[in-house]
Motif scaffolding. Structure first.
Motif, mmCIF file in Angstrom:
data_model
loop_
_atom_site.group_PDB
_atom_site.id
_atom_site.type_symbol
_atom_site.label_atom_id
_atom_site.label_comp_id
_atom_site.label_asym_id
_atom_site.label_seq_id
_atom_site.Cartn_x
_atom_site.Cartn_y
_atom_site.Cartn_z
ATOM 1 N N ILE A 37 -21.662 33.885 -30.755
ATOM 2 C CA ILE A 37 -20.604 33.919 -31.767
ATOM 3 C C ILE A 37 -20.311 32.532 -32.316
ATOM 4 N N THR A 38 -20.167 31.552 -31.458
ATOM 5 C CA THR A 38 -19.704 30.246 -31.911
ATOM 6 C C THR A 38 -20.822 29.292 -32.316
ATOM 7 N N SER A 39 -22.082 29.673 -32.153
ATOM 8 C CA SER A 39 -23.161 28.772 -32.576
ATOM 9 C C SER A 39 -23.444 28.897 -34.071
ATOM 10 N N ASN A 40 -23.048 30.003 -34.680
ATOM 11 C CA ASN A 40 -23.282 30.257 -36.096
ATOM 12 C C ASN A 40 -21.927 30.291 -36.809
ATOM 13 N N PRO A 41 -21.722 29.496 -37.849
ATOM 14 C CA PRO A 41 -20.400 29.486 -38.498
ATOM 15 C C PRO A 41 -20.038 30.820 -39.150
ATOM 16 N N TYR A 42 -21.028 31.550 -39.649
ATOM 17 C CA TYR A 42 -20.733 32.823 -40.310
ATOM 18 C C TYR A 42 -20.287 33.886 -39.307
ATOM 19 N N MET A 43 -20.910 33.908 -38.148
ATOM 20 C CA MET A 43 -20.499 34.873 -37.125
ATOM 21 C C MET A 43 -19.119 34.529 -36.583
ATOM 22 N N SER A 44 -18.872 33.247 -36.387
ATOM 23 C CA SER A 44 -17.567 32.811 -35.911
ATOM 24 C C SER A 44 -16.478 33.173 -36.914
#
Length: 70
Positions: A37-44
């Motif tokens: 979740i937190t490695s990708n800005p869009y997913m976060s």
């Protein structure tokens, strides 16, 4: 205008969640890339926005809850 008033808190909650998700990714995030979740800005931003939307929709004034007794 009534649409905006009806969904005001949901919109505000989602926007604050998206902003919070971006800030979380930017300043705390996952540097190794193994966090889904937190490695990708869009997913976060998506997940934090969804949580903000749900929290914003729980703030409803004026609706009376009717408990049915069976």
């Amino acid at each position: 205008m009534s649409y905006f008033r009806q969904y005001f808190w949901r919109i505000v909650g989602a926007l604050l969640g998206v902003l919070g998700g971006f800030l979380y990714w930017r300043f705390i995030g996952c540097s190794s890339g193994s966090c889904p979740i937190t490695s990708n800005p869009y997913m976060s931003m998506f997940w934090f926005g969804l949580i903000g939307l749900l929290l914003g929709s729980s703030n409803k004034k004026g609706e009376k809850r009717v408990d049915r007794q069976e």
